[in-house]
Structures are given as structure tokens and as C-alpha cells.
Scaffold this motif. Structure first.
Motif, PDB file in Angstrom:
ATOM      1  N   SER A 129       0.825  -1.211   0.000  1.00 20.04           N
ATOM      2  CA  SER A 129       0.000   0.000   0.000  1.00 20.04           C
ATOM      3  C   SER A 129       0.855   1.255   0.000  1.00 20.04           C
ATOM      4  O   SER A 129       0.552   2.224  -0.711  1.00 20.04           O
ATOM      5  N   VAL A 130       1.925   1.254   0.773  1.00 14.41           N
ATOM      6  CA  VAL A 130       2.815   2.409   0.821  1.00 14.41           C
ATOM      7  C   VAL A 130       3.490   2.613  -0.527  1.00 14.41           C
ATOM      8  O   VAL A 130       3.623   3.743  -1.002  1.00 14.41           O
ATOM      9  N   LEU A 131       3.887   1.537  -1.169  1.00 14.40           N
ATOM     10  CA  LEU A 131       4.500   1.645  -2.490  1.00 14.40           C
ATOM     11  C   LEU A 131       3.510   2.200  -3.513  1.00 14.40           C
ATOM     12  O   LEU A 131       3.855   3.072  -4.323  1.00 14.40           O
ATOM     13  N   GLY A 132       2.275   1.739  -3.466  1.00 18.77           N
ATOM     14  CA  GLY A 132       1.254   2.257  -4.379  1.00 18.77           C
ATOM     15  C   GLY A 132       0.955   3.722  -4.145  1.00 18.77           C
ATOM     16  O   GLY A 132       0.793   4.491  -5.107  1.00 18.77           O
ATOM     17  N   LEU A 133       0.888   4.143  -2.898  1.00 10.72           N
ATOM     18  CA  LEU A 133       0.638   5.553  -2.604  1.00 10.72           C
ATOM     19  C   LEU A 133       1.801   6.434  -3.018  1.00 10.72           C
ATOM     20  O   LEU A 133       1.601   7.556  -3.478  1.00 10.72           O
ATOM     21  N   SER A 134       3.026   5.934  -2.876  1.00 10.36           N
ATOM     22  CA  SER A 134       4.172   6.735  -3.324  1.00 10.36           C
ATOM     23  C   SER A 134       4.191   6.876  -4.835  1.00 10.36           C
ATOM     24  O   SER A 134       4.536   7.941  -5.353  1.00 10.36           O
ATOM     25  N   ILE A 135       3.804   5.846  -5.557  1.00 13.70           N
ATOM     26  CA  ILE A 135       3.690   5.954  -7.018  1.00 13.70           C
ATOM     27  C   ILE A 135       2.591   6.928  -7.388  1.00 13.70           C
ATOM     28  O   ILE A 135       2.747   7.735  -8.310  1.00 13.70           O
ATOM     29  N   LEU A 136       1.489   6.907  -6.660  1.00 17.45           N
ATOM     30  CA  LEU A 136       0.396   7.841  -6.921  1.00 17.45           C
ATOM     31  C   LEU A 136       0.828   9.280  -6.686  1.00 17.45           C
ATOM     32  O   LEU A 136       0.540  10.164  -7.508  1.00 17.45           O
ATOM     33  N   VAL A 137       1.535   9.537  -5.607  1.00 12.51           N
ATOM     34  CA  VAL A 137       1.987  10.899  -5.301  1.00 12.51           C
ATOM     35  C   VAL A 137       2.968  11.391  -6.362  1.00 12.51           C
ATOM     36  O   VAL A 137       2.872  12.525  -6.836  1.00 12.51           O
ATOM     37  N   SER A 138       3.901  10.540  -6.763  1.00 11.39           N
ATOM     38  CA  SER A 138       4.863  10.972  -7.784  1.00 11.39           C
ATOM     39  C   SER A 138       4.182  11.176  -9.130  1.00 11.39           C
ATOM     40  O   SER A 138       4.554  12.086  -9.883  1.00 11.39           O
ATOM     41  N   ILE A 153       1.028  12.191  -9.587  1.00 12.25           N
ATOM     42  CA  ILE A 153       0.259  13.432  -9.500  1.00 12.25           C
ATOM     43  C   ILE A 153       1.184  14.642  -9.511  1.00 12.25           C
ATOM     44  O   ILE A 153       0.867  15.667 -10.122  1.00 12.25           O
ATOM     45  N   ARG A 154       2.343  14.540  -8.903  1.00 16.30           N
ATOM     46  CA  ARG A 154       3.287  15.665  -8.918  1.00 16.30           C
ATOM     47  C   ARG A 154       3.848  15.925 -10.309  1.00 16.30           C
ATOM     48  O   ARG A 154       4.092  17.072 -10.672  1.00 16.30           O
ATOM     49  N   THR A 155       4.084  14.884 -11.074  1.00 18.64           N
ATOM     50  CA  THR A 155       4.675  15.087 -12.399  1.00 18.64           C
ATOM     51  C   THR A 155       3.643  15.394 -13.471  1.00 18.64           C
ATOM     52  O   THR A 155       3.901  16.199 -14.362  1.00 18.64           O
ATOM     53  N   HIS A 156       2.472  14.771 -13.419  1.00 16.25           N
ATOM     54  CA  HIS A 156       1.489  14.909 -14.500  1.00 16.25           C
ATOM     55  C   HIS A 156       0.216  15.641 -14.104  1.00 16.25           C
ATOM     56  O   HIS A 156      -0.578  16.005 -14.964  1.00 16.25           O
ATOM     57  N   GLY A 157      -0.055  15.806 -12.834  1.00 20.30           N
ATOM     58  CA  GLY A 157      -1.210  16.578 -12.403  1.00 20.30           C
ATOM     59  C   GLY A 157      -2.469  15.782 -12.159  1.00 20.30           C
ATOM     60  O   GLY A 157      -3.415  16.285 -11.571  1.00 20.30           O
ATOM     61  N   ASN A 158      -2.533  14.532 -12.595  1.00 16.72           N
ATOM     62  CA  ASN A 158      -3.709  13.702 -12.333  1.00 16.72           C
ATOM     63  C   ASN A 158      -3.301  12.238 -12.318  1.00 16.72           C
ATOM     64  O   ASN A 158      -2.139  11.903 -12.556  1.00 16.72           O
ATOM     65  N   ASP A 159      -4.259  11.358 -12.051  1.00 19.92           N
ATOM     66  CA  ASP A 159      -3.952   9.930 -12.014  1.00 19.92           C
ATOM     67  C   ASP A 159      -4.624   9.177 -13.159  1.00 19.92           C
ATOM     68  O   ASP A 159      -4.784   7.976 -13.095  1.00 19.92           O
ATOM     69  N   PHE A 160      -4.949   9.882 -14.210  1.00 21.45           N
ATOM     70  CA  PHE A 160      -5.603   9.278 -15.361  1.00 21.45           C
ATOM     71  C   PHE A 160      -4.524   8.683 -16.267  1.00 21.45           C
ATOM     72  O   PHE A 160      -3.673   9.395 -16.789  1.00 21.45           O
ATOM     73  N   PHE A 161      -4.549   7.353 -16.458  1.00 17.73           N
ATOM     74  CA  PHE A 161      -3.477   6.682 -17.183  1.00 17.73           C
ATOM     75  C   PHE A 161      -3.380   7.086 -18.645  1.00 17.73           C
ATOM     76  O   PHE A 161      -2.293   7.166 -19.203  1.00 17.73           O
ATOM     77  N   SER A 200      -3.786   9.889 -20.065  1.00 21.92           N
ATOM     78  CA  SER A 200      -3.240  11.205 -20.339  1.00 21.92           C
ATOM     79  C   SER A 200      -1.719  11.228 -20.211  1.00 21.92           C
ATOM     80  O   SER A 200      -1.099  12.251 -20.457  1.00 21.92           O
ATOM     81  N   LEU A 201      -1.121  10.104 -19.849  1.00 20.81           N
ATOM     82  CA  LEU A 201       0.335  10.050 -19.701  1.00 20.81           C
ATOM     83  C   LEU A 201       0.994   9.902 -21.067  1.00 20.81           C
ATOM     84  O   LEU A 201       0.536   9.156 -21.921  1.00 20.81           O
ATOM     85  N   ASN A 202       2.078  10.600 -21.254  1.00 22.88           N
ATOM     86  CA  ASN A 202       2.887  10.454 -22.445  1.00 22.88           C
ATOM     87  C   ASN A 202       4.092   9.615 -22.077  1.00 22.88           C
ATOM     88  O   ASN A 202       4.924  10.021 -21.288  1.00 22.88           O
ATOM     89  N   MET A 203       4.208   8.439 -22.631  1.00 22.59           N
ATOM     90  CA  MET A 203       5.273   7.519 -22.244  1.00 22.59           C
ATOM     91  C   MET A 203       6.608   7.866 -22.885  1.00 22.59           C
ATOM     92  O   MET A 203       7.629   7.280 -22.571  1.00 22.59           O
ATOM     93  N   LEU A 204       6.643   8.835 -23.787  1.00 18.39           N
ATOM     94  CA  LEU A 204       7.893   9.170 -24.474  1.00 18.39           C
ATOM     95  C   LEU A 204       8.736  10.151 -23.688  1.00 18.39           C
ATOM     96  O   LEU A 204       9.912  10.316 -23.972  1.00 18.39           O
ATOM     97  N   CYS A 205       8.151  10.867 -22.693  1.00 17.53           N
ATOM     98  CA  CYS A 205       8.977  11.833 -21.957  1.00 17.53           C
ATOM     99  C   CYS A 205       9.487  11.310 -20.654  1.00 17.53           C
ATOM    100  O   CYS A 205       9.387  10.276 -20.251  1.00 17.53           O
TER     101      CYS A 205
END
Length: 94
Positions: free
Chosen positions: A68-77, A79-87, A89-94
Motif C-alpha cells: 500500500s505504501v508503495l502504491g501511494l508513493s507511485i500515486l503521489v509521484s 500526481i506531482r509530475t502529470h497533475g492527475n492519475d488518469f493513465f 493522459s500520460l505520455n510515455m515518451l517523456c
């Protein structure tokens, strides 16, 4: 025995929710916690029926908390980099 059936049904409802909410990371994490709770209750009932020790259930909870802690840390990072948790909308090239 009816309690076991109820918690097995609870587990499968969690699996269906996990597979349907695959677009948002937060909803996936919540449904995974739901699955973990149902598995923990099934494990606890199984161990109590056969009079086994509950040491394994404590180990199960420790690993679930680490997951759970690992999942929450991935979620926080995310949201900090992309602004949301919608998969999608992520650009995998950057």
C-alpha cells in the motif's frame, strides 16, 4: 460456511471493480485494498477454523502495508509530475 461464501463473493466483486476501474490509479489502489481486506478475512477465518496460529496473518498484513505504501508513493509521484492519475493522459515518451 455462509460467511466464507460471502467473503469469496466480496473478493470477486473486488476483482470486477479492479478490472473495470483500470483508468485511474487511485481507484485501482482502493479496489486492491478492498481485495486485501477480503483475503485477510478469509485467511483469518480459515486459520481460526483449523486452530492454526495467526502468525501468518500478521506477516500477510505487513506485506500488504508495504504494498500500500508503495502504491501511494507511485500515486503521489504521478500526481506531482502529470497533475492527475488518469493513465491515458500520460505520455510515455517523456
Amino acid at each position: 460456511m455462509l460467511n466464507m461464501f460471502f467473503f469469496i463473493l466480496m473478493f470477486f466483486v473486488g476483482l470486477i471493480t479492479f478490472s473495470l476501474k483500470r483508468k485511474h490509479l487511485l481507484l485501482m489502489l482502493l479496489s486492491m485494498e478492498y481485495l486485501i481486506i477480503s483475503l485477510y478475512i478469509l485467511l483469518f477465518m480459515y486459520l481460526s477454523i483449523y486452530d492454526y496460529e495467526f502468525y501468518f496473518s500478521m506477516m500477510f498484513l505487513v506485506f500488504c502495508v508495504c504494498e500500500s505504501v508503495l502504491g501511494l508513493s507511485i500515486l503521489v509521484s504521478l500526481i506531482r509530475t502529470h497533475g492527475n492519475d488518469f493513465f491515458y493522459s500520460l505520455n510515455m515518451l517523456c
